[in-house]
Design an enzyme around this catalytic site. Sequence first.
Site, PDB file in Angstrom:
ATOM      1  N   ARG A   4      20.244   1.333 -48.006  1.00 46.87           N
ATOM      2  CA  ARG A   4      19.685   1.916 -46.780  1.00 46.87           C
ATOM      3  C   ARG A   4      19.013   3.259 -47.110  1.00 46.87           C
ATOM      4  NH1 ARG A   4      23.099   3.523 -43.445  1.00 46.87           N
ATOM      5  NH2 ARG A   4      24.930   3.456 -44.767  1.00 46.87           N
TER       6      ARG A   4
ATOM      7  N   ARG B 295      14.183   7.895 -42.982  1.00 40.97           N
ATOM      8  CA  ARG B 295      15.499   7.263 -43.193  1.00 40.97           C
ATOM      9  C   ARG B 295      15.377   5.749 -43.166  1.00 40.97           C
ATOM     10  NH1 ARG B 295      19.903   9.475 -39.156  1.00 40.97           N
ATOM     11  NH2 ARG B 295      21.304   8.199 -40.408  1.00 40.97           N
TER      12      ARG B 295
ATOM     13  N   GLY C 265      25.968   8.785 -48.384  1.00 47.50           N
ATOM     14  CA  GLY C 265      26.867   8.673 -47.239  1.00 47.50           C
ATOM     15  C   GLY C 265      26.058   8.534 -45.976  1.00 47.50           C
TER      16      GLY C 265
ATOM     17  N   CYS D  77      20.430  10.041 -52.017  1.00 47.43           N
ATOM     18  CA  CYS D  77      20.318   9.243 -50.785  1.00 47.43           C
ATOM     19  C   CYS D  77      20.611  10.110 -49.560  1.00 47.43           C
ATOM     20  CB  CYS D  77      21.209   8.008 -50.883  1.00 47.43           C
ATOM     21  SG  CYS D  77      20.710   6.740 -49.703  1.00 47.43           S
TER      22      CYS D  77
ATOM     23  N   HIS E  72      21.049   5.675 -56.049  1.00 45.85           N
ATOM     24  CA  HIS E  72      22.436   6.082 -56.361  1.00 45.85           C
ATOM     25  C   HIS E  72      22.778   5.943 -57.839  1.00 45.85           C
ATOM     26  CE1 HIS E  72      23.977   6.295 -52.179  1.00 45.85           C
ATOM     27  NE2 HIS E  72      23.034   5.404 -51.944  1.00 45.85           N
TER      28      HIS E  72
ATOM     29  N   GLU F 118      25.056   7.311 -59.416  1.00 44.67           N
ATOM     30  CA  GLU F 118      26.516   7.358 -59.586  1.00 44.67           C
ATOM     31  C   GLU F 118      27.145   5.975 -59.476  1.00 44.67           C
ATOM     32  OE1 GLU F 118      24.796   8.213 -57.035  1.00 44.67           O
ATOM     33  OE2 GLU F 118      25.812   7.710 -55.163  1.00 44.67           O
TER      34      GLU F 118
HETATM   35  N1  GLN Z   1      20.918   5.705 -44.465  1.00 49.76           N
HETATM   36  C1  GLN Z   1      21.850   6.791 -44.718  1.00 49.76           C
HETATM   37  C2  GLN Z   1      21.497   8.017 -43.886  1.00 49.76           C
HETATM   38  O1  GLN Z   1      20.525   8.001 -43.216  1.00 49.76           O
HETATM   39  C3  GLN Z   1      21.831   7.154 -46.195  1.00 49.76           C
HETATM   40  C4  GLN Z   1      22.357   5.988 -46.971  1.00 49.76           C
HETATM   41  C5  GLN Z   1      23.038   6.349 -48.260  1.00 49.76           C
HETATM   42  O2  GLN Z   1      23.339   7.504 -48.571  1.00 49.76           O
HETATM   43  N2  GLN Z   1      23.332   5.325 -49.009  1.00 49.76           N
HETATM   44  O3  GLN Z   1      22.206   8.989 -43.898  1.00 49.76           O
END
Ligand code: GLN
Length: 203
Positions: free
Chosen positions: A145, A115, A56, A88, A180, A182
């Site tokens: 990301r 990040r 998220g 993530c 991920h 999931e």
């Molecule tokens: N880039 C998001 C963050 O910094 C994490 C991305 C993800 O959970 N897919 O929170």
Amino acid sequence: MPEAALVASAAPIGVLALQGDVAEHLAALQRIGVAALAVKTEAQLASVCGLILPGGESTTLIRLLHRFALAAPLVARIRAGLPVWGTCMGMIVLAHEVAELEQETLDVLDICVRRNAFGRQMASAEVALDIPVLGPEPFPAIFIRAPWVESLGAGVEVLASHGGHGVLVRQGSILASAFHPELTHDDRLHHYFLGMITPFALD
Ligand code: GLN
């Protein structure tokens, strides 16, 4: 392996359900046949034998954890040995610190994360990742990301790397993946997390 013990236990595995791809983790847990619970309250948090922090947006999640009065109880349970797995965003939120950013974290996992570390060319990608603890078959790791592990403490084990950086790490009862699982139908990492859960995790 604690799986048998887990089946005997009535406690569900929780998915922190304030933000992010909660439904996908719940579906993966259901696929592998364990009771799963979307966790939004302190009482629900107290009832689980393991907890997944989904993907998220990490700054949003930290704000929501405070708004729902879950940050302190969550840190307390993790410090008391609750098995947790961050995917993530979850990896970022569990980390000790975020490279070059003044970003609050729960500071329970001795890593510094960067990040959005893979840059634009890897904004979203699927990589056949070698994860020796899961066996010889590569894992279809979906990076969105994603962060990477910039540095880590002596107690942290790197279970997989990509591009020269840790993307799956474990410190005792804490697991964190930059990708991920999931979002795939490969449930081996969910099974691996099950193996980290023992009846001793129940308060
Ligand atoms: N880039 C998001 C963050 O910094 C994490 C991305 C993800 O959970 N897919 O929170």
